[in-house]
Design a protein around this motif. Structure first.
Motif, short mmCIF file in Angstrom:
data_model
loop_
_atom_site.label_atom_id
_atom_site.label_comp_id
_atom_site.label_asym_id
_atom_site.label_seq_id
_atom_site.Cartn_x
_atom_site.Cartn_y
_atom_site.Cartn_z
N LYS A 43 0.81 -1.20 0.00
CA LYS A 43 0.00 0.00 0.00
C LYS A 43 0.85 1.26 0.00
N THR A 44 0.29 2.33 -0.55
CA THR A 44 0.86 3.64 -0.34
C THR A 44 0.57 4.03 1.11
N PRO A 45 1.22 5.06 1.65
CA PRO A 45 1.04 5.38 3.07
C PRO A 45 -0.39 5.65 3.49
N ASN A 46 -1.22 6.19 2.59
CA ASN A 46 -2.56 6.61 3.00
C ASN A 46 -3.71 5.92 2.29
N PHE A 47 -3.43 5.27 1.16
CA PHE A 47 -4.50 4.67 0.37
C PHE A 47 -4.18 3.22 0.01
#
Length: 237
Positions: A43-47
Motif C-alpha cells: 500500500k501507499t502510506p494513506n490509500f
C-alpha cells in the motif's frame, strides 16, 4: 515444519484483505465503466490504490481509494444502519489537501457479498470532527450500498463535471477510438458524435485504398452532418 522458525507467514487478515480487494474489483469493473488499480499488501502510506472512471476506453478521472473489510459480527439496526471502525489516514488526506483527487472509502462485506461506499468530501470529513483521532466510527446504511451510476455521478459532481460534459467526454472518446483504429478499417462506419436539436454529426476514420491494384492507401477521416434526417453533407478531413 518447526513453528518457531523465523519465516514469513500469511495470517487470516491476509486472506481477508485479498478477498475484499477481489470482491471490490468484481463489483466495480462489472460493466467496464470503472477500472481498478488496487494494491494488495503493498500500500501507499494513506490509500489502498485507486480507481479510474472511464470515458469510453479511456481512463478519465482518478479516485483515491481506502478499502476496509467489515467485521463478521457487524450488527445492523432495524432500519439497516450499521457502523464500523476505520482509521483516519484517508480522511486526513482530504482534510489536509494531501490529494486533490476525489477520495472514496469502500467497505466490503465478504459474508454477504456486498459493497458499500462513502465519498470522503470536505464537508463529510469536517462533520466527523476527527481531530487527532487515529480511528473513527463510520456509519453506513442501505443507501450506501454500491450502485454504479449513482457512484459515478457523485464523482462527476466532485470534479464539477456536468451531464453535458459527461456526454461530451463520451463522444470525444468515440472520436479518439475511431482515429486510433482507423488503420484496421477499410470501410466507413459513421458514429454519432454530435447532436443539437435537429442537427446531428457523425464521424468515421478508415484506410482508403487506391491505385490500380489498391496498393496505395491513406488514412481518411470524414464528418457527416445531417439535418432532420432530410439530407447529409460529407466533409473529408
Amino acid at each position: 515444519m518447526n513453528k518457531d522458525i523465523n519465516l514469513g507467514q500469511v495470517d487470516q487478515n491476509g486472506f481477508k484483505e485479498s478477498q475484499s480487494v477481489n470482491l471490490a474489483k468484481l463489483f466495480l469493473e462489472k460493466n467496464k465503466k470503472v477500472k481498478t488499480h488496487f494494491m494488495e499488501m503493498d500500500k501507499t502510506p494513506n490509500f489502498d490504490g485507486k480507481l479510474m472512471i472511464m470515458a469510453g476506453l479511456y481512463e478519465r478521472i482518478t479516485v483515491e481509494v481506502q478499502i476496509k473489510t467489515l467485521p463478521k459480527n457487524t450488527r445492523k439496526k432495524e432500519n439497516g444502519d450499521f457502523s464500523f471502525t476505520c482509521d483516519t489516514k484517508a480522511m486526513n488526506c482530504v482534510k489536509e489537501n494531501v490529494t486533490f483527487n476525489p477520495v472514496a472509502l469502500l467497505a466490503v462485506d465478504i459474508s454477504n457479498m456486498q459493497l458499500y461506499y462513502k465519498i470522503l468530501t470536505k464537508e463529510y470529513v469536517s462533520d466527523l470532527k476527527i481531530g487527532n483521532q487515529k480511528a473513527k466510527n463510520i456509519w453506513l446504511s442501505e443507501k450506501d450500498e454500491y450502485q454504479e451510476d449513482k457512484f459515478i455521478k457523485q464523482i462527476y459532481h466532485q470534479v464539477k463535471i456536468t451531464n453535458a460534459d459527461e456526454s461530451c467526454l463520451t463522444k470525444c472518446a468515440a472520436i479518439r477510438e475511431s482515429l486510433n483504429n482507423g488503420e484496421k478499417e477499410t470501410k466507413e462506419y459513421f458514429e454519432l458524435v454530435y447532436e443539437r436539436e435537429d442537427v446531428k454529426g457523425f464521424f468515421t476514420t478508415f484506410k482508403y485504398c487506391y491505385g490500380e491494384n489498391k496498393e496505395k492507401s491513406l488514412l481518411l477521416s470524414q464528418i457527416k452532418m445531417q439535418y432532420k434526417d432530410e439530407g447529409t453533407t460529407i466533409f473529408s478531413v
